[in-house]
Write a protein that holds these residues in place. Structure first.
Motif, PDB file in Angstrom:
ATOM      1  N   ILE A   1      22.890  29.818  -7.584  1.00 56.11           N
ATOM      2  CA  ILE A   1      22.942  30.652  -8.688  1.00 56.11           C
ATOM      3  C   ILE A   1      22.093  32.098  -8.529  1.00 56.11           C
ATOM      4  CG2 ILE A   1      21.956  31.091 -11.005  1.00 56.11           C
ATOM      5  CD1 ILE A   1      22.223  27.996 -11.636  1.00 56.11           C
ATOM      6  N   VAL A   2      22.785  33.144  -8.434  1.00 54.27           N
ATOM      7  CA  VAL A   2      22.111  34.240  -8.211  1.00 54.27           C
ATOM      8  C   VAL A   2      21.354  35.016  -9.094  1.00 54.27           C
ATOM      9  CG1 VAL A   2      22.613  36.534  -7.021  1.00 54.27           C
ATOM     10  CG2 VAL A   2      24.100  34.765  -6.519  1.00 54.27           C
ATOM     11  N   ALA A   3      20.110  34.996  -8.831  1.00 53.00           N
ATOM     12  CA  ALA A   3      19.114  35.847  -9.787  1.00 53.00           C
ATOM     13  C   ALA A   3      19.069  37.186  -9.357  1.00 53.00           C
ATOM     14  CB  ALA A   3      17.920  35.324  -9.915  1.00 53.00           C
ATOM     15  N   ILE A   4      19.534  38.309  -9.744  1.00 58.96           N
ATOM     16  CA  ILE A   4      19.386  39.887  -9.477  1.00 58.96           C
ATOM     17  C   ILE A   4      18.229  40.391 -10.330  1.00 58.96           C
ATOM     18  CG2 ILE A   4      20.916  41.860  -9.676  1.00 58.96           C
ATOM     19  CD1 ILE A   4      23.246  40.675  -9.913  1.00 58.96           C
ATOM     20  N   ASN A   5      17.129  40.299  -9.386  1.00 59.15           N
ATOM     21  CA  ASN A   5      15.915  40.644  -9.804  1.00 59.15           C
ATOM     22  C   ASN A   5      15.587  42.304  -9.824  1.00 59.15           C
ATOM     23  OD1 ASN A   5      13.365  40.130 -10.716  1.00 59.15           O
ATOM     24  ND2 ASN A   5      12.545  39.705  -8.706  1.00 59.15           N
ATOM     25  N   LYS A   6      14.498  42.595 -10.377  1.00 57.55           N
ATOM     26  CA  LYS A   6      14.039  44.172 -10.468  1.00 57.55           C
ATOM     27  C   LYS A   6      15.170  44.931 -11.209  1.00 57.55           C
ATOM     28  CE  LYS A   6      11.610  43.499  -6.191  1.00 57.55           C
ATOM     29  NZ  LYS A   6      10.959  44.021  -4.758  1.00 57.55           N
ATOM     30  N   ILE A   7      15.735  44.500 -12.267  1.00 62.15           N
ATOM     31  CA  ILE A   7      16.720  45.368 -12.871  1.00 62.15           C
ATOM     32  C   ILE A   7      16.220  46.365 -13.597  1.00 62.15           C
ATOM     33  CG2 ILE A   7      18.562  43.443 -13.214  1.00 62.15           C
ATOM     34  CD1 ILE A   7      17.566  43.103 -15.820  1.00 62.15           C
ATOM     35  N   ASP A   8      14.821  46.410 -13.987  1.00 59.25           N
ATOM     36  CA  ASP A   8      14.031  47.255 -14.349  1.00 59.25           C
ATOM     37  C   ASP A   8      13.488  48.545 -13.740  1.00 59.25           C
ATOM     38  OD1 ASP A   8      12.328  45.417 -13.357  1.00 59.25           O
ATOM     39  OD2 ASP A   8      10.659  46.429 -14.014  1.00 59.25           O
TER      40      ASP A   8
ATOM     41  N   VAL B   1      13.867  51.908 -11.012  1.00 55.13           N
ATOM     42  CA  VAL B   1      15.009  52.925 -11.119  1.00 55.13           C
ATOM     43  C   VAL B   1      15.589  52.704  -9.896  1.00 55.13           C
ATOM     44  CG1 VAL B   1      15.068  55.387 -10.556  1.00 55.13           C
ATOM     45  CG2 VAL B   1      13.113  54.606 -11.936  1.00 55.13           C
ATOM     46  N   GLY B   2      16.942  53.038  -9.878  1.00 58.77           N
ATOM     47  CA  GLY B   2      17.868  52.745  -8.701  1.00 58.77           C
ATOM     48  C   GLY B   2      18.517  51.512  -8.673  1.00 58.77           C
ATOM     49  N   ALA B   3      18.167  50.603  -9.733  1.00 63.40           N
ATOM     50  CA  ALA B   3      18.918  49.403  -9.761  1.00 63.40           C
ATOM     51  C   ALA B   3      20.263  49.329  -9.964  1.00 63.40           C
ATOM     52  CB  ALA B   3      18.178  48.284 -10.632  1.00 63.40           C
ATOM     53  N   ASN B   4      21.201  48.793  -9.273  1.00 64.03           N
ATOM     54  CA  ASN B   4      22.487  48.586  -9.354  1.00 64.03           C
ATOM     55  C   ASN B   4      22.897  47.230  -9.166  1.00 64.03           C
ATOM     56  OD1 ASN B   4      25.349  49.118  -9.009  1.00 64.03           O
ATOM     57  ND2 ASN B   4      24.870  51.007  -8.041  1.00 64.03           N
ATOM     58  N   ILE B   5      23.407  46.821 -10.479  1.00 65.69           N
ATOM     59  CA  ILE B   5      23.646  45.333 -10.301  1.00 65.69           C
ATOM     60  C   ILE B   5      25.256  45.180  -9.922  1.00 65.69           C
ATOM     61  CG2 ILE B   5      24.473  43.552 -12.021  1.00 65.69           C
ATOM     62  CD1 ILE B   5      21.946  44.592 -13.709  1.00 65.69           C
ATOM     63  N   ASP B   6      26.065  46.216 -10.121  1.00 62.31           N
ATOM     64  CA  ASP B   6      27.349  45.995  -9.468  1.00 62.31           C
ATOM     65  C   ASP B   6      27.454  46.132  -8.142  1.00 62.31           C
ATOM     66  OD1 ASP B   6      28.751  45.626 -11.935  1.00 62.31           O
ATOM     67  OD2 ASP B   6      28.857  47.884 -12.573  1.00 62.31           O
ATOM     68  N   LYS B   7      26.592  46.870  -7.619  1.00 64.87           N
ATOM     69  CA  LYS B   7      26.371  46.914  -6.073  1.00 64.87           C
ATOM     70  C   LYS B   7      26.157  45.484  -5.648  1.00 64.87           C
ATOM     71  CE  LYS B   7      24.289  49.340  -2.329  1.00 64.87           C
ATOM     72  NZ  LYS B   7      22.744  49.609  -1.863  1.00 64.87           N
ATOM     73  N   VAL B   8      25.190  44.893  -6.139  1.00 67.56           N
ATOM     74  CA  VAL B   8      24.761  43.624  -5.615  1.00 67.56           C
ATOM     75  C   VAL B   8      26.165  42.777  -5.826  1.00 67.56           C
ATOM     76  CG1 VAL B   8      23.317  41.921  -6.176  1.00 67.56           C
ATOM     77  CG2 VAL B   8      22.446  44.036  -6.138  1.00 67.56           C
ATOM     78  N   LYS B   9      26.533  42.662  -6.945  1.00 68.77           N
ATOM     79  CA  LYS B   9      27.875  41.805  -6.909  1.00 68.77           C
ATOM     80  C   LYS B   9      28.963  42.161  -6.050  1.00 68.77           C
ATOM     81  CE  LYS B   9      27.069  40.971 -12.102  1.00 68.77           C
ATOM     82  NZ  LYS B   9      27.807  40.735 -13.143  1.00 68.77           N
TER      83      LYS B   9
ATOM     84  N   LEU C   1      27.741  40.526  -2.765  1.00 64.62           N
ATOM     85  CA  LEU C   1      27.965  39.287  -2.712  1.00 64.62           C
ATOM     86  C   LEU C   1      29.351  38.727  -2.354  1.00 64.62           C
ATOM     87  CD1 LEU C   1      25.863  38.303  -5.742  1.00 64.62           C
ATOM     88  CD2 LEU C   1      25.375  37.690  -3.464  1.00 64.62           C
ATOM     89  N   THR C   2      30.414  39.286  -2.722  1.00 57.45           N
ATOM     90  CA  THR C   2      31.776  39.203  -2.463  1.00 57.45           C
ATOM     91  C   THR C   2      32.114  38.979  -1.042  1.00 57.45           C
ATOM     92  OG1 THR C   2      32.794  41.471  -2.776  1.00 57.45           O
ATOM     93  CG2 THR C   2      32.538  40.156  -4.860  1.00 57.45           C
ATOM     94  N   GLU C   3      31.365  39.859  -0.343  1.00 59.51           N
ATOM     95  CA  GLU C   3      31.586  39.729   1.213  1.00 59.51           C
ATOM     96  C   GLU C   3      31.392  38.618   1.716  1.00 59.51           C
ATOM     97  OE1 GLU C   3      29.496  43.141   2.772  1.00 59.51           O
ATOM     98  OE2 GLU C   3      30.522  44.571   1.439  1.00 59.51           O
ATOM     99  N   TYR C   4      30.397  37.903   0.933  1.00 57.47           N
ATOM    100  CA  TYR C   4      30.011  36.597   1.517  1.00 57.47           C
ATOM    101  C   TYR C   4      30.485  35.233   0.690  1.00 57.47           C
ATOM    102  CZ  TYR C   4      26.946  39.594   4.210  1.00 57.47           C
ATOM    103  OH  TYR C   4      26.285  40.643   4.760  1.00 57.47           O
ATOM    104  N   GLU C   5      31.738  35.705   0.519  1.00 61.46           N
ATOM    105  CA  GLU C   5      32.379  34.472  -0.483  1.00 61.46           C
ATOM    106  C   GLU C   5      32.003  34.015  -1.753  1.00 61.46           C
ATOM    107  OE1 GLU C   5      33.475  31.722   2.147  1.00 61.46           O
ATOM    108  OE2 GLU C   5      34.455  32.613   3.530  1.00 61.46           O
ATOM    109  N   LEU C   6      30.752  34.975  -2.233  1.00 62.41           N
ATOM    110  CA  LEU C   6      30.121  34.448  -3.469  1.00 62.41           C
ATOM    111  C   LEU C   6      30.608  35.473  -4.670  1.00 62.41           C
ATOM    112  CD1 LEU C   6      26.365  34.050  -2.378  1.00 62.41           C
ATOM    113  CD2 LEU C   6      27.871  32.184  -2.745  1.00 62.41           C
ATOM    114  N   ILE C   7      31.684  34.875  -5.271  1.00 66.33           N
ATOM    115  CA  ILE C   7      32.426  35.654  -6.321  1.00 66.33           C
ATOM    116  C   ILE C   7      31.961  35.525  -7.873  1.00 66.33           C
ATOM    117  CG2 ILE C   7      34.542  36.652  -7.157  1.00 66.33           C
ATOM    118  CD1 ILE C   7      34.514  36.633  -4.061  1.00 66.33           C
ATOM    119  N   PRO C   8      31.385  36.558  -8.199  1.00 63.51           N
ATOM    120  CA  PRO C   8      30.495  36.404  -9.842  1.00 63.51           C
ATOM    121  C   PRO C   8      31.772  35.947 -10.608  1.00 63.51           C
ATOM    122  CG  PRO C   8      30.064  38.465  -8.647  1.00 63.51           C
ATOM    123  CD  PRO C   8      31.019  37.956  -7.830  1.00 63.51           C
TER     124      PRO C   8
END
Length: 698
Positions: free
Chosen positions: A302-309, A311-319, A322-329
């Motif tokens: 289960i991926v916890a995308i931390n530090k979303i508060d 400046v410069g946080a980009n959740i979509d970039k992290v997702k 993740l797809t590059e390592y076969e972890l598809i949200p």
């Protein structure tokens, strides 16, 4: 059109996600994959109306579903028990027949008991034959043995068969062996009709500064104040929290080194891994290592995308990363649950814990609290006042004060037991971490423990295991290496060759990985389980040891810690400067053509402390020999941050003003490298020689 998750709808209807999935398929012909799947809001409203209109029918359906599941479980349990019974009957029958035959043969004088090894003279006396005849038969078998020389059971059996006499191996410590066999048999996954739901065991992993500890602190602070089920991690290294009346056990071992070290000892204790990734940083080297470790252990993430508060946080970039390592949200059509959280503002932490509970619900984690306890050691230490103290996790059964237990090669009787709040308790059920006193010695992290009938049995079993380990030290290791790869493939021991790849740059990692995987054949598949940039580290060796893999280094070298652990764990490390040499060696090993004629022997390492530039001579390095010795006639290799910079020979080697042949560890020296002047302070000079060795028999 708006969507609603299955688990959210199930919560509104007051039923479990699994029951709702069955109802959707049975009543509405709607097929969904899991509790994270989504359906249209219109369909959800229709289902809610039908549930309200047909309340009685729904209750009936629910009871039918429960009954259906119980029938399935009973059928599965009966089938398993029947299989187990047949196996026992068969083994009992076979054993009886064998014993009857052995007794019959004994009466006729045609069967003899011998030890694992026996001298030629003793064998001749036992079978009542002249020693010369026995030696003659040994020579015909190609074994040259004198009268007082020992031979093993297999050779003795072949000799006695020539005389028409049968031999059997004399059994030793039967009671202890049977007890050990019973313990090992209990390890098998047998469906138990008395199994009940147990809390999930969760480990938090991720990059070094992505907020693992902060997230754990928030979970402890917010949950322990609400319930007495929590604990203080400084004392025990594990604690339990409660979410919606459901318990979760967290292991306070957020490093993947501890995670893999346990798996290397055969301990698979984690049910779910929370992978922490910083929203402003994305996937980092340690994140990749954590992903590879989880995949190798086959543990859900289960991926916890931390530090979303931040400046410069980009959740979509992290997702996307993740797809590059076969972890598809899951919201991108995959199976990986991604939860945005902030350890600083505590946003999303409740949702993360709820996802853990829902994932555990779908995994149907069960254990039988009424059986003898078994589990795993999380950590252990020697306390001056209390003696050996071990933190253990009960995985099945219930552990009681006064129980006799066997832990690896250690044993004891539990004198006292403490929970995660350091309170004395008398018993602990499945998924409960406890601290115990009363062991004879300090066990290792990852050792399994079992409750046995009495302390005598525990002591005998521990001693038998210790003796077995001593004997195995004299035998050859079964770790995979290039030299014996072909023979292991032929014997069917190796189906997949796991490889850890380390290189000086990311491009080289990808190139080596792709080239290695293309070498796969029908007999063996080459699989790269981890690739990274930089020197070969202790972590790489631990992963290789846990996965029975070899390590390929391209333009990099192992550090001193990695070399020490590799020798201890007997992990094969191969380093190359040319990619084709690595491919040729592995290909040749797979084809049985590897001829290990040349072996590289590291003589010593020296650290550059000061650099002197002298006209007409070049650069002189003032060095301190940190281990081994530096010899004048050996080859030289310059390492900078674990990466090979240059390879050559020594142009000069001096102690003060005198030329010397060698400088030992702990002494200073001055040296220069042939055709290389770009030496810097902090560089490591490695002296090595190439030795010819006889090829192994394959």
């Amino acid at each position: 059109m708006a969507k609603i998750r299955i688990y959210e709808l199930a919560k509104e209807l007051g039923i479990t996600s699994k029951e709702l999935i069955v109802i959707l398929e049975k009543e509405f012909d709607i097929k969904v994959k899991n509790h994270m799947s989504a359906i249209d809001e219109e369909d959800a409203e229709l289902i809610e109306e039908i549930f309200q209109d047909k309340g009685n029918k729904t209750e009936k359906d629910k009871s039918e579903i429960v009954e259906h599941y119980e029938n399935l479980e009973n059928e599965k349990a009966n089938k398993n028990m029947k299989k187990k019974k047949n196996k026992q009957i068969k083994s009992g029958k076979d054993k009886t027949e064998f014993e009857e035959k052995a007794n019959s043969d004994k009466e006729n004088g045609d069967i003899i008991e011998i030890e694992k090894t026996i001298t030629v003279k003793e064998l001749a006396e036992k079978i009542n034959k002249p020693v010369s005849e026995v030696i003659k038969q040994l020579m015909l078998l190609g074994v040259m043995a004198a009268i007082n020389q020992e031979i093993d059971f297999d050779i003795a059996e072949k000799v006695t068969n020539k005389f028409g006499i049968e031999v059997i191996l004399k059994e030793e410590n039967t009671g202890v062996i049977e007890e050990d066999i019973e313990i090992e048999y209990n390890e098998e996954d047998i469906v138990d009709e008395n199994e009940e739901k147990r809390p999930p065991i969760v480990t938090v992993m991720g990059h070094v500064d992505h907020g693992k500890t902060s997230l754990l602190d928030v979970i402890k602070k917010t949950r322990i104040t609400e319930t007495e089920a929590g604990g203080i991690t400084q004392h025990i290294g594990a604690y339990t929290v409660t979410v919606n009346d459901e318990k979760i056990t967290f292991l306070d071992t957020p490093g993947h080194e501890a995670f893999t070290a346990m798996r290397a000892r055969g301990a698979q204790i984690t049910d779910i891994v929370i992978l922490v990734v910083a929203a402003d940083d994305g996937i980092m080297p340690q994140t990749i290592e954590a992903i590879n470790h989880c995949k190798a252990a086959n543990v859900p993430i289960i991926v916890a995308i931390n530090k979303i508060d931040k400046v410069g946080a980009n959740i979509d970039k992290v997702k996307q990363e993740l797809t590059e390592y076969e972890l598809i949200p899951e919201d991108w059509g995959g199976d990986t649950i991604c939860v945005p959280v902030s350890a600083h503002t505590e946003e999303g932490v409740d949702n993360l814990l709820e996802m853990v509970v829902l994932s555990a619900e779908m995994m149907e984690l069960k254990a039988n609290p009424d059986r003898k306890a078994k589990g795993t050691v999380i950590e252990a230490k020697l306390d001056k006042g209390r003696g050996p103290v071990a933190t253990i996790l009960v995985q099945n059964g219930t552990l009681h004060v006064g129980d006799s237990i066997i832990v690896g090669t250690t044993y004891g009787r539990i004198r006292a037991m403490f929970n995660d709040k350091r309170q004395k308790i008398k018993s602990a059920g499945p998924s409960v971490p406890v601290e115990i006193l009363g062991l004879s010695d300090v066990p290792s992290a990852g050792d399994r423990f079992h409750v046995v009938k009495d302390e005598k049995t525990a002591r005998n079993t521990a001693e038998a295991r210790l003796e077995k380990i001593r004997q195995e030290k004299f035998k050859k290791s079964h770790k995979v290496s290039l030299e014996d790869l072909y023979s292991q493939i032929q014997e069917g021991k190796i189906k997949e060759l796991d490889v850890v790849v380390k290189a000086d740059v990311q491009g080289s990692v990808e190139a080596v990985t792709q080239s290695l995987e293309k070498l796969s054949t029908d007999n063996v598949k080459v699989r790269v389980i981890h690739g990274g940039v930089g020197a070969i580290t202790e972590t790489d060796v631990i992963l290789a040891a846990a996965s029975n893999a070899i390590i390929i280094g391209f333009n990099v070298r192992p550090d001193s810690n990695a070399i020490g652990i590799a020798e201890k764990e007997e992990v094969d490390i191969k380093t190359y400067r040319v990619i084709y040499n690595a491919l040729d060696d592995i290909k040749a090993a797979m084809l049985g053509l590897l001829d290990p004629d040349i072996k590289e022997v590291i003589q010593g390492r020296a650290e550059v402390r000061q650099v002197y530039k002298i006209s007409n001579i070049g650069t002189i390095a003032g060095c301190y020999v940190i281990d081994g010795k530096i010899t004048r006639n050996s080859n030289a290799r310059v390492l900078r941050n674990g990466i090979v910079i240059f390879e050559s020979t020594f142009a000069s080697l001096k102690r003060f003003k005198d030329d010397v042949k060698e400088v030992a560890s702990g002494y200073e020296c001055g040296l220069s490298i042939e055709k290389f002047n770009d030496i810097k302070e902090g560089d490591i000079i490695e002296a090595y020689v190439l030795e010819e060795v006889k090829p192994q028999n394959i």
